[in-house]
Design an enzyme around this catalytic site. Sequence first.
Site, PDB file in Angstrom:
ATOM      1  N   LEU A 378      77.818  15.014  46.113  1.00 11.88           N
ATOM      2  CA  LEU A 378      78.036  13.612  46.080  1.00 11.88           C
ATOM      3  C   LEU A 378      78.883  13.018  45.271  1.00 11.88           C
ATOM      4  O   LEU A 378      79.819  12.170  45.563  1.00 11.88           O
ATOM      5  CB  LEU A 378      76.462  12.905  45.786  1.00 11.88           C
ATOM      6  CG  LEU A 378      75.468  13.058  46.577  1.00 11.88           C
ATOM      7  CD1 LEU A 378      74.097  12.440  45.858  1.00 11.88           C
ATOM      8  CD2 LEU A 378      75.501  12.576  47.958  1.00 11.88           C
ATOM      9  N   GLY A 379      79.198  13.691  44.371  1.00  9.19           N
ATOM     10  CA  GLY A 379      80.447  13.237  43.413  1.00  9.19           C
ATOM     11  C   GLY A 379      80.464  14.324  42.174  1.00  9.19           C
ATOM     12  O   GLY A 379      79.716  15.186  42.152  1.00  9.19           O
ATOM     13  N   GLY A 382      83.433  13.878  34.646  1.00  5.69           N
ATOM     14  CA  GLY A 382      83.845  14.522  33.635  1.00  5.69           C
ATOM     15  C   GLY A 382      82.881  15.745  32.892  1.00  5.69           C
ATOM     16  O   GLY A 382      83.302  16.761  32.376  1.00  5.69           O
ATOM     17  N   PHE A 383      81.596  15.475  33.107  1.00  9.52           N
ATOM     18  CA  PHE A 383      80.433  16.307  32.417  1.00  9.52           C
ATOM     19  C   PHE A 383      79.957  17.271  33.605  1.00  9.52           C
ATOM     20  O   PHE A 383      78.815  17.808  33.089  1.00  9.52           O
ATOM     21  CB  PHE A 383      79.648  15.554  31.666  1.00  9.52           C
ATOM     22  CG  PHE A 383      80.145  14.928  30.554  1.00  9.52           C
ATOM     23  CD1 PHE A 383      81.134  15.600  29.741  1.00  9.52           C
ATOM     24  CD2 PHE A 383      79.974  13.555  30.159  1.00  9.52           C
ATOM     25  CE1 PHE A 383      81.740  14.991  28.556  1.00  9.52           C
ATOM     26  CE2 PHE A 383      80.461  12.801  29.149  1.00  9.52           C
ATOM     27  CZ  PHE A 383      81.133  13.490  28.419  1.00  9.52           C
ATOM     28  N   GLY A 384      80.120  17.017  34.939  1.00  8.46           N
ATOM     29  CA  GLY A 384      79.569  17.804  35.779  1.00  8.46           C
ATOM     30  C   GLY A 384      79.456  17.233  37.114  1.00  8.46           C
ATOM     31  O   GLY A 384      80.332  16.234  37.590  1.00  8.46           O
ATOM     32  N   VAL A 386      77.056  16.318  40.918  1.00 10.98           N
ATOM     33  CA  VAL A 386      75.701  15.505  41.526  1.00 10.98           C
ATOM     34  C   VAL A 386      75.914  15.883  42.912  1.00 10.98           C
ATOM     35  O   VAL A 386      76.547  15.919  43.638  1.00 10.98           O
ATOM     36  CB  VAL A 386      75.761  13.983  41.349  1.00 10.98           C
ATOM     37  CG1 VAL A 386      74.475  13.606  41.854  1.00 10.98           C
ATOM     38  CG2 VAL A 386      75.820  13.763  39.815  1.00 10.98           C
ATOM     39  N   ASP A 497      78.874   2.752  29.110  1.00 10.90           N
ATOM     40  CA  ASP A 497      79.768   3.184  30.193  1.00 10.90           C
ATOM     41  C   ASP A 497      79.526   2.282  31.488  1.00 10.90           C
ATOM     42  O   ASP A 497      79.154   2.814  32.495  1.00 10.90           O
ATOM     43  CB  ASP A 497      79.629   4.485  30.592  1.00 10.90           C
ATOM     44  CG  ASP A 497      80.630   5.241  31.166  1.00 10.90           C
ATOM     45  OD1 ASP A 497      81.745   4.639  31.182  1.00 10.90           O
ATOM     46  OD2 ASP A 497      80.470   6.367  31.684  1.00 10.90           O
TER      47      ASP A 497
END
Length: 712
Positions: A378-379, A382-384, A386, A497
């Site tokens: 899905l997207g 920066g950290f992984g 989905v 954020d």
Amino acid sequence: MAELYHAPSSLLFFSCVAASFFFMSHAGNLSFAFPPTSNFMLETDAYFEGDKVIQLTKNLSRSVGWAAYNKSVPLWDNSSRALANFSTHFQFSIGTGNNNQSASGDGVAFFLAPLDLKLALNTSGGGLGLFNTTVSTESFNPVVAVEFDTHKNEWDPDDNHVGIDVNGILSQVTFSPERVGYTYSGLCDENLKNGKQWHAWVDYDGEAKRLQVFILCKPNSASVSKPSIPILSYPIDLRNNLPPNIKVGLSASTGNAIERHTVISWNFSCEYSWGISAAAFPNNTSGGQNPSIGNPAHEKSNSNPVKVILISVFCSVVALCFLIFLGWRWKFRESIRRSDEVEESDMELDEWFSQGPRRFSYPELSAATRNFSEDEKLGQGGFGCVYKGILPGTGEMVAVKRISQGSKQGRKEYVSEVTIISKLRHRNLVQLLGWCHQKGELLLVYEYLPKGSLDKYIFGEEEDTMDWDRRYSIACDIASALVYLHEEWDQRVIHRDVKASNVMLDSNFNAKLGDFGLARVVERDQVASHTTVVAGTLGYLAPECVITGKTSPEADVYSYGALTLEIACGRRPFDSTLLEHNCRLVEWVWDLYGQGNLSDAADGKLRGNSNSEEMNLLMLVGLLCSHPNPMSRPTMREVIKILKSEVELPYVPLDLPVAVYNNQPLRLDVTSSALQWSLVNEMLSSLNASVLSPSTASSGSVISSSTGLQYL
């Protein structure tokens, strides 16, 4: 390693002797296959069609048949309680014999049962030849079965599913290929009764006590490989359901409708960790047995004392090397664990997380996302990444966030998400359903929101343009979420954020704020939290966070201001492709406002299809929230009252105010490009503050320049 070498010699000696005894024990395997036909006993309507296939039922209604291995199969050891591992693979086809696949029944089952179990009356139809359903759907039979069901009875989810049955026809877990869109490479059809050749694998891990099922449809193929992901995975201790020696077979039945159940091939193998004697295989005179088990000639060949001594010495050396390897491996893993250790150990995480949402297993989430297929992504941020997932058995759609391996900051994000968001309950916050940290993976499971993130509707193609009423409602939804975080929960949560890509939309375009990986919890009476970590996304990041290193609810208000300007203007907070005096959204809108041309900042894609009063109000709220001085910004509760016209809008200066900050030393470690440094420098210079150069930022904390995940 030093500890291993200094272990008492008696311990090493005992370990070596034990290992030698283990290796020399008559542990062995059992296996059988069809063809040939000599290994099998058929009952009732089942018959061999030549020597090539087994027909389990006849072309009749109320037909029942079994094909069982004609010898007993040891499943577990009565003295040591050790469980065997087994694996079976069979190729079958189910055909209705007519063009109406809806009139069919009832399917095939692989079963494990006591030796004295006989094919009983009234097990046709939905009983699959195993259970009497005429009395009750909960009628008991000491049978563990994997059913391939092609008729929808009142207890079934549909007429095309695979299920695991324990002591009754009501399946413990089910999987429906059509319902979840199950596909593998080479899958020809998603219907079990398509008349084509299906492959099924059933594996049992005696140590993990887990039963797994795999299926694949690949007609006219000489060889196939078992899929990497099971469709069903069910924890079960077979010692609680079955005796030490069992019967293994395939069964099938028809009801009022006619159906053909054909077995094309079948092989079965079982591995044992305990001594197996000939007594374990009653009347076992041919086939199905490893030649090394209960074979007098083989035992005689092992009676040579010199050979026994040589084997003992060899096994002792192997065992010693194995122990040394285990010690080295333990030390190595321990050093890695300590170097990666953050705020809490995994055991502490397990204890803490157990009080929160559900714990998922890695195989379960891997199966849900089709082994984290690129097609389900899905997207990415920066950290992984989905992924969209469909949970096996339930068919529930979820979003699975996979934290990047080896990312220490990602691990902190994982801990923060679970420990914070799991306790929050608000209609405008994304719900965390569960978590998993296994096999070196950190995984978070969220509710699936089908419309995705807000940014694709604000910055997407013309046809995706969102109308004004929905935009204004979304601004109110996120304001409501921030009021809850800042004022209404037990503790104060600073999100840190807030941005368009972290705003998710459900099927009715209701907005929910997600991604709590950077969030901080502070006490109610704590004004701000000091940190050397400048976290957030440039353009949304409050200037005082960069200058002073402090984060506060006012910083979230600043980010919300940038978000509302995005919603109203259809522009990102910073656009490096524009001229210098237009690239920063806040300055550009404030300049138009000072000139009396605020309406010129409205998103041109709306083409006047908006409420001009609400549009101007939302942009002025955005400017007010983006005030350079934190104390001049409204609280989120005041913002929601302004948007709902419950209070008057405070005065907004015609010119962008200039803020003055105490310039405290703050180390920055910008990890990406020189462009990001130029953005930081522009931000600092625009605030008349001193500019830090990259040379002063060789170590310390991180500025997160990620644009964030498209989902959460």
